[in-house]
Write a protein that holds these residues in place. Structure first.
Motif, PDB file in Angstrom:
ATOM      1  N   LEU A  21     -40.253  21.853  10.480  1.00 26.49           N
ATOM      2  CA  LEU A  21     -40.553  22.563  11.549  1.00 26.49           C
ATOM      3  C   LEU A  21     -39.932  21.865  12.912  1.00 26.49           C
ATOM      4  CD1 LEU A  21     -44.583  22.436  10.945  1.00 26.49           C
ATOM      5  CD2 LEU A  21     -42.879  23.768   9.959  1.00 26.49           C
ATOM      6  N   ARG A  22     -39.533  22.888  13.671  1.00 25.23           N
ATOM      7  CA  ARG A  22     -38.845  22.444  14.741  1.00 25.23           C
ATOM      8  C   ARG A  22     -39.509  22.731  16.105  1.00 25.23           C
ATOM      9  NH1 ARG A  22     -32.921  23.062  16.360  1.00 25.23           N
ATOM     10  NH2 ARG A  22     -33.000  23.498  18.636  1.00 25.23           N
ATOM     11  N   CYS A  23     -39.270  21.846  17.374  1.00 28.84           N
ATOM     12  CA  CYS A  23     -39.965  21.956  18.244  1.00 28.84           C
ATOM     13  C   CYS A  23     -38.804  21.581  19.548  1.00 28.84           C
ATOM     14  CB  CYS A  23     -40.808  21.026  18.516  1.00 28.84           C
ATOM     15  SG  CYS A  23     -41.663  21.020  20.297  1.00 28.84           S
ATOM     16  N   ASP A  24     -38.560  22.698  20.553  1.00 23.85           N
ATOM     17  CA  ASP A  24     -37.786  22.569  21.508  1.00 23.85           C
ATOM     18  C   ASP A  24     -38.402  22.472  22.733  1.00 23.85           C
ATOM     19  OD1 ASP A  24     -34.438  24.200  21.307  1.00 23.85           O
ATOM     20  OD2 ASP A  24     -35.406  22.699  22.688  1.00 23.85           O
ATOM     21  N   PRO A  25     -38.496  21.212  23.291  1.00 26.23           N
ATOM     22  CA  PRO A  25     -39.402  21.174  24.313  1.00 26.23           C
ATOM     23  C   PRO A  25     -38.715  21.502  25.821  1.00 26.23           C
ATOM     24  CG  PRO A  25     -38.037  19.110  23.981  1.00 26.23           C
ATOM     25  CD  PRO A  25     -37.837  20.164  22.954  1.00 26.23           C
ATOM     26  N   ILE A  26     -39.591  21.869  26.886  1.00 22.95           N
ATOM     27  CA  ILE A  26     -39.082  22.052  28.085  1.00 22.95           C
ATOM     28  C   ILE A  26     -38.237  21.202  28.680  1.00 22.95           C
ATOM     29  CG2 ILE A  26     -39.686  22.283  30.556  1.00 22.95           C
ATOM     30  CD1 ILE A  26     -42.643  23.441  29.514  1.00 22.95           C
ATOM     31  N   SER A  27     -36.844  21.487  29.124  1.00 28.81           N
ATOM     32  CA  SER A  27     -35.864  20.672  29.739  1.00 28.81           C
ATOM     33  C   SER A  27     -36.238  19.814  30.714  1.00 28.81           C
ATOM     34  CB  SER A  27     -34.581  21.610  30.135  1.00 28.81           C
ATOM     35  OG  SER A  27     -33.781  20.647  30.832  1.00 28.81           O
ATOM     36  N   GLY A  28     -35.943  18.777  30.335  1.00 32.36           N
ATOM     37  CA  GLY A  28     -36.295  17.473  31.293  1.00 32.36           C
ATOM     38  C   GLY A  28     -37.736  16.582  31.004  1.00 32.36           C
ATOM     39  N   HIS A  29     -38.377  17.377  29.973  1.00 32.91           N
ATOM     40  CA  HIS A  29     -39.905  16.655  29.452  1.00 32.91           C
ATOM     41  C   HIS A  29     -39.325  15.367  28.657  1.00 32.91           C
ATOM     42  CE1 HIS A  29     -42.994  19.986  30.432  1.00 32.91           C
ATOM     43  NE2 HIS A  29     -42.204  19.574  31.560  1.00 32.91           N
ATOM     44  N   THR A  30     -39.876  14.322  28.972  1.00 37.15           N
ATOM     45  CA  THR A  30     -39.573  13.095  28.221  1.00 37.15           C
ATOM     46  C   THR A  30     -40.484  12.826  27.066  1.00 37.15           C
ATOM     47  OG1 THR A  30     -40.688  11.712  29.856  1.00 37.15           O
ATOM     48  CG2 THR A  30     -38.304  11.945  30.208  1.00 37.15           C
ATOM     49  N   PHE A  96     -43.662  16.052  31.403  1.00 38.24           N
ATOM     50  CA  PHE A  96     -42.792  15.597  32.111  1.00 38.24           C
ATOM     51  C   PHE A  96     -42.529  13.959  31.886  1.00 38.24           C
ATOM     52  CE2 PHE A  96     -39.628  15.457  35.445  1.00 38.24           C
ATOM     53  CZ  PHE A  96     -39.924  14.396  36.417  1.00 38.24           C
ATOM     54  N   ASP A  97     -43.952  13.415  32.025  1.00 35.09           N
ATOM     55  CA  ASP A  97     -43.846  11.971  31.692  1.00 35.09           C
ATOM     56  C   ASP A  97     -45.142  11.559  30.495  1.00 35.09           C
ATOM     57  OD1 ASP A  97     -44.612  11.283  35.131  1.00 35.09           O
ATOM     58  OD2 ASP A  97     -46.174  11.600  33.244  1.00 35.09           O
ATOM     59  N   SER A  98     -45.521  10.621  30.413  1.00 31.24           N
ATOM     60  CA  SER A  98     -46.508  10.287  29.555  1.00 31.24           C
ATOM     61  C   SER A  98     -47.663   9.886  30.068  1.00 31.24           C
ATOM     62  CB  SER A  98     -46.033   9.194  28.352  1.00 31.24           C
ATOM     63  OG  SER A  98     -45.685   8.073  29.162  1.00 31.24           O
ATOM     64  N   LEU A  99     -47.631   9.865  31.682  1.00 29.33           N
ATOM     65  CA  LEU A  99     -48.785   9.284  32.375  1.00 29.33           C
ATOM     66  C   LEU A  99     -49.838  10.266  32.866  1.00 29.33           C
ATOM     67  CD1 LEU A  99     -49.723   6.690  33.420  1.00 29.33           C
ATOM     68  CD2 LEU A  99     -48.248   6.935  35.411  1.00 29.33           C
ATOM     69  N   TYR A 100     -49.316  11.251  33.812  1.00 28.41           N
ATOM     70  CA  TYR A 100     -50.498  12.169  34.310  1.00 28.41           C
ATOM     71  C   TYR A 100     -50.114  13.519  34.117  1.00 28.41           C
ATOM     72  CZ  TYR A 100     -52.795   7.948  36.416  1.00 28.41           C
ATOM     73  OH  TYR A 100     -53.428   6.658  36.489  1.00 28.41           O
ATOM     74  N   SER A 101     -48.766  13.734  33.762  1.00 30.10           N
ATOM     75  CA  SER A 101     -48.367  15.004  33.756  1.00 30.10           C
ATOM     76  C   SER A 101     -49.015  16.043  32.541  1.00 30.10           C
ATOM     77  CB  SER A 101     -46.982  15.249  33.190  1.00 30.10           C
ATOM     78  OG  SER A 101     -46.157  14.589  34.283  1.00 30.10           O
ATOM     79  N   PRO A 102     -49.352  17.273  32.844  1.00 25.90           N
ATOM     80  CA  PRO A 102     -49.894  18.003  31.735  1.00 25.90           C
ATOM     81  C   PRO A 102     -49.057  18.218  30.495  1.00 25.90           C
ATOM     82  CG  PRO A 102     -49.549  19.262  33.633  1.00 25.90           C
ATOM     83  CD  PRO A 102     -49.026  17.798  34.114  1.00 25.90           C
TER      84      PRO A 102
END
Lengths: 114, 110
Positions: A21-30, A96-102
């Motif tokens: 299964l493949r996932c292409d995330p939003i560009s810039g999301h770490t 976007f990051d692992s802290l507070y981003s949705p």
């Protein structure tokens, strides 16, 4: 811009076969997450990537499940020797990051093992 | 490990009635997020709460974070059929992974 893209949207496979299964995330999301959702159930955490590394693999149900992420972008979830209990919707999300981003979810891959 | 509870599991309301779902964590949280999943859809982010005792409103939706940062609630005033879906709370655990509560499924009877 484009959202999280998952492919295939539907996959029917025979018991014992491997699936990818493949996932292409939003560009810039770490950060990238994989969840499994059985019919009418909640979201079961599988694995999480920060960049290319996976700090927590504790959610993978068995050693038949593996995941990787390359270039800090696309991720693949591989299930070997599929079983009927693997049938579910597999959801990928990125943030976007692992802290507070949705988390932004893809539409999921519906896996059916016959 | 960290335990997350949501109550009720299901709620059926008449259109126009209010609705509340509660989320409880076994540990103190840095923040909490709420998501809504429509039938056949994927979860969509609604809001995030960070501060102790924080209250945020989005039209008919009111979100609250407990003083001890271990619980949260989502209240919908005068439900509409468009509110149908499952509402999940979500939180970070060790290694910054995000786990979801079991969800509250809301049905609205027109």
């Amino acid at each position: 811009g484009a959202g999280v893209s998952q492919s295939p949207s539907n996959k029917v496979t025979e018991k014992g076969k491997d699936v990818e299964l493949r996932c292409d995330p939003i560009s810039g999301h770490t950060a990238l997450y994989w969840y499994r959702q059985s019919l009418g159930q909640g979201l079961e955490f599988l694995i999480y990537f920060q960049g290319n590394s996976a700090p927590d693999k504790s959610g993978l149900p068995s050693d038949r499940f593996s995941a990787e992420r390359t270039g800090g972008s696309v991720s693949t979830l591989t299930i070997q020797r599929t079983q009927q209990e693997d049938s579910a919707v597999y959801l990928c999300a990125s943030s976007f990051d692992s802290l507070y981003s949705p988390l932004h979810f893809g539409n999921g891959t519906r896996l059916t093992v016959t | 490990g960290q335990q997350v509870m949501q109550i009720p599991q299901y709620q059926h309301v008449q259109e126009g009635e209010d609705f509340t779902t509660y989320c409880n964590s076994s540990t103190t949280l840095s923040n909490i997020q709420w998501y809504k999943q429509r039938p056949g859809g994927h979860p969509v982010f609604l809001i995030q709460l960070v501060k102790s005792g924080e209250v945020k409103k989005q039209k008919r939706l009111t979100f609250q974070f407990g003083e001890a940062k271990k619980n949260s609630s989502l209240h919908i005033t005068a439900t509409q059929t468009t509110d149908v879906g499952t509402y999940f709370c979500a939180m970070k655990t060790s290694y910054d992974k995000v786990i979801f509560g079991p969800g509250t499924s809301l049905s609205v009877i027109p």
